[in-house]
Structure formats: structure tokens, C-alpha cells
Design an enzyme around this catalytic site. Structure first.
Site, short mmCIF file in Angstrom:
data_model
loop_
_atom_site.label_atom_id
_atom_site.label_comp_id
_atom_site.label_asym_id
_atom_site.label_seq_id
_atom_site.Cartn_x
_atom_site.Cartn_y
_atom_site.Cartn_z
N LYS A 145 -1.39 -3.37 -0.35
CA LYS A 145 -0.08 -2.86 -0.76
C LYS A 145 0.97 -3.37 0.18
CE LYS A 145 1.38 0.04 -4.00
NZ LYS A 145 0.67 0.34 -5.27
N1 GLU Z 1 1.60 -1.41 -8.43
C1 GLU Z 1 0.59 -1.20 -9.43
C2 GLU Z 1 -0.41 -0.15 -8.97
O1 GLU Z 1 -0.12 0.66 -8.14
C3 GLU Z 1 -0.04 -2.50 -9.90
C4 GLU Z 1 -0.73 -3.29 -8.82
C5 GLU Z 1 -1.19 -4.67 -9.28
O2 GLU Z 1 -1.06 -4.98 -10.45
O3 GLU Z 1 -1.69 -5.39 -8.44
O4 GLU Z 1 -1.49 -0.06 -9.48
#
Ligand code: GLU
Length: 416
Positions: free
Chosen positions: A106
Site C-alpha cells: 500500500k
Molecule cells: N485500492 C484497492 C483495494 O484496497 C485496489 C488495490 C489494487 O487493485 O491493487 O483493494
């Protein structure tokens, strides 16, 4: 460790409940409760006023046992290392629950995008990308959109990376515009996945989306599309709130019209197709289904007793505190946890990454059919685990996820 705050402790509590039931070995336990890599960068940006402002950015790769780190980047004034680390851990479990060949990561930048011009956001995105460039790549770490980031931000991210490595790299980031290697269906995927698990959970509980009353907190990518797709299944969306306020209508809100309103006014508040609803009151509505689709820690000991819904679908990451979740479980509320309920987004990100690496693109129908199959499979596996271990869906999802990561950790063995 100083980066471990209350959000990470909450994740650890969720982890521990499942790890104990799995009889997880102490060494593997240690490995799965420590982030692999935490990066902190300073991103100087020349603002439109001419002055230089330095923004702090993070990228955390929590675990990469199953594959490259995967997870979004959020822009928000309240971003912290504790939050990003926890979100990266949740991505690890989410990818494992959805059986994707990815680890969890993240990113986040402390900024207020509502107060920045497009040029300033572009400059910040490019500088942040450049600062973390050694750690990312299609085989290392693949970012995506999250809170306050979108296709345009991903386009800048991809372009900056491509300029640095000397060739166009589409697979370095997902959630891109379709014209530059994005996947059809990606924009709708998190909301679609939430609708699919809501439908499956309702079926398990003996009712159907058709005619069910639904309350939604948050009207961004997940809340708006989740609401729209549930309404298409016959659900009646009786209330929606966002950071500025809310709107309610017991006979159902017209979601396409509400989306048009939000496109112009940037909030659901003031929508003429219903009555005003205070942001906090979304949890008290007389709805069968509640979908928190905003930020962390929204369902707490302060409001959990007001909740009337029998099914909660966590569109957001971490919307329910550990203490509040215990009470929901005691009250008999069926909670589809975040790492399952919002896995549709990263699942279609996986499809996007596969398409980019093949240079061969699927139709929207193919994407949606594969998403449907993956979400149903994940839901069934977690439900079966919940019944087998006699635990709630959150503990069951952790059992599935930790079990998969632990198995591969042991197979791969220890390096040096
Ligand atoms: N931000 C989204 C999540 O929390 C998608 C993450 C992604 O597609 O890598 O799942």
C-alpha cells in the site's frame, strides 16, 4: 515499533484469532506479522504559487511470498505509516483470499487533493513515483488507485516509471485508463464484487437483493457503483451519505440521477430526490443491508448498537473496529469482511496485469464473468471455512488467507 499504532493492533487481533485456530508455528507467526519493507520519502513540489512544499509519502510492502506486492495509493491529509502498513497487511490477506498470485502493499501521501490544482497533483504524483522507483515494477510491486486517486493519477504514475526505465511499461500499475492498457470493467470492479458477495450472502441468509433496503456510507468509486449495481438487482437504496452529508428516500433513491448530481456538486448532500440525512445517521436506517464504503473505523462502540441491518458488506477497508465487530457477531449480524467484500477491485487489477503482460485484451463480458467466478469461489471457500470452524466470516477469511500464505512460506523455506 513506532509505526505500529491502533489500526495495526486491530489487524493483529484479527490475525491472532485465526492464527491460533490454525495452530500457526511461532516462527511463521512472527514472519506474517512483520512488514517486509516500509519506505518513507519526502516529495518536494513547486506549488502554483511558486513556493516549494514538501509532502511525505509512504510505500509499504507487507508480504511478497505469493508474488509482487499489490495495493493502492491513497492521497489524504490523515495518512500515517501505521495506516499504510495496516492497509498493506490487509492487501496481503485480501489477495490470498481471492487466490491471486500477489503479496500485499500500500502507498499513501499526506496531502489534501481537494486543495491542490491538477498540475500540483501531477507534479506530486511524478515526484512520489520517482522517489519509490527502485522498489516498484511489474514483478516487484504494482500500485493501483485507492482513496482520492484515480485513472489519471495511474496514467502519470505509469508514464513516470516508463520514462525512467526507457520503455513503456503498462503492467507497473493497474487501474489505468483503458486506452493505455487498463482493463475494461476495472472501474466498476470493487462495487461489482461487493454486489456479488452481497447477493451470495443474502441468498445464504434466505433473502434476496430484490426488494431489500440498502444503506450506503460513502459515494466514491465503491459506494456509488455498488449501490447502482445492487439497485439493478432490485435493491432499494434508502440512504446514502458522504463526508459532507447525506440523502434518504424510503421508496428508493434514483442512483443514476444521484451520480449526475455528485458529478456536479461533489457531494450527495442537497440532492433533490430525497430528504437530508445526517452523515452519522446512515447507520441507524431501517435497512436490511448496510454497506460502509468510506474509510476505516466508522462502525464503533458509539454507533454499533444503533445498527438494524442483518447483513453488512464492507466495501471500505477496515470500516469496523474489532470491538464493534464482536458486538455485531453477538447480535447475529452477518458481516462480509473487507478482505473478501472489496476484493473485486484487486481481482480485476490482477486481470489487468495479466492482460498487460500478454498484450492481449479481454472483452468486458469476459472480465465480468471471470470476476463473478472468482468472487463466488472466494465467498464459498470462506463460508465453508466459517461453518467448519464455527467462526464468523472475518475469522474464516483470515484462516483461509493465513493458511495459504503460511503454506507457501513453509514450502519456500528460509533463505540464508
Ligand atoms: N485500492 C484497492 C483495494 O484496497 C485496489 C488495490 C489494487 O487493485 O491493487 O483493494
Amino acid at each position: 515499533m513506532s509505526s505500529y499504532g491502533t489500526l495495526f493492533s486491530g489487524m493483529l487481533q484479527e490475525f491472532e484469532g485465526a492464527a491460533r485456530l490454525l495452530n500457526l508455528e511461532p516462527g511463521i507467526w512472527q514472519m506474517l506479522t512483520h512488514p517486509k519493507r516500509q519506505i518513507i520519502v519526502s516529495c518536494p513540489v513547486q506549488m502554483d504559487s511558486g513556493e516549494i512544499q514538501v509532502f511525505t509519502g509512504f510505500r509499504v510492502q507487507y508480504n511478497v511470498t505469493l508474488g509482487p506486492a499489490k495495493g493502492g495509493i491513497r492521497y489524504h491529509p490523515d495518512v500515517t505509516l501505521d495506516e499504510v502498513t495496516t492497509l498493506a497487511a490487509w492487501m496481503t490477506w485480501k489477495c490470498a483470499v481471492a487466490q491471486l498470485p500477489f503479496g500485499g502493499g500500500k502507498g499513501g501521501v499526506i496531502c489534501d487533493p481537494t486543495k491542490m490544482s491538477k498540475r500540483e497533483l501531477e507534479a506530486l504524483t511524478r515526484r512520489y513515483t520517482a522517489e519509490i522507483i527502485d522498489a516498484i515494477g511489474p514483478d516487484k510491486d504494482v500500485p493501483a488507485p485507492d482513496v482520492n486517486t484515480n485513472e489519471q493519477v495511474m496514467a502519470w504514475f505509469s508514464d513516470t516509471y516508463s520514462m525512467h526505465v526507457g520503455h513503456t511499461s503498462t503492467a507497473v500499475v493497474t487501474g489505468k485508463p483503458v486506452e493505455m492498457g487498463g482493463s475494461l470493467g476495472r472501474r466498476e470492479a470493487t462495487g461489482r464484487g461487493a454486489m456479488i458477495v452481497a447477493r451470495e450472502a443474502a441468498r445464504h441468509l434466505g433473502f434476496s437483493l430484490d426488494g431489500s433496503k440498502v444503506a450506503v456510507q460513502g459515494f466514491g468509486n465503491v459506494g456509488a457503483i455498488g449501490a447502482q449495481l445492487m439497485a439493478e438487482q432490485g435493491a432499494v437504496i434508502i440512504g446514502v451519505t458522504d463526508w459532507k452529508g447525506g440523502v434518504q428516500n424510503p421508496t428508493g433513491l434514483d442512483i443514476p440521477k444521484l451520480q449526475q448530481w455528485v458529478a456536479q456538486h461533489k457531494t450527495v448532500a442537497g440532492f433533490p430526490g430525497g430528504e437530508p440525512l445526517a452523515a452519522a445517521d446512515v447507520f441507524t436506517l431501517d435497512a436490511e443491508i448496510l454497506m460502509p464504503a468510506a474509510l476505516e473505523k466508522q462502525i464503533t462502540l458509539d454507533n454499533v448498537h444503533d445498527i438494524k441491518a442483518k447483513l453488512i458488506v464492507e466495501g471500505a477497508n477496515g470500516p469496523t473496529t474489532t470491538e464493534a465487530h464482536k458486538i455485531l457477531h453477538e447480535k447475529g449480524v452477518f458481516v462480509v469482511p473487507d478482505i473478501l467484500a472489496n476484493a473485486g477491485g484487486v481481482t480485476t487489477s490482477y486481470f489487468e496485469w495479466v492482460q498487460d503482460r500478454h498484450g492481449y485484451f479481454w472483452t468486458e463480458k469476459e472480465v465480468n464473468e471471470r470476476l463473478e467466478a472468482k468472487m463466488c469461489q472466494a465467498f464459498e471457500t470462506v463460508l465453508k471455512t466459517a461453518l467448519e470452524y464455527n467462526v464468523d466470516m472475518r475469522v474464516a477469511a483470515y484462516i483461509v488467507a493465513i493458511g495459504r500464505v503460511a503454506t507457501v512460506t513453509k514450502m519456500r523455506g528460509m533463505y540464508a
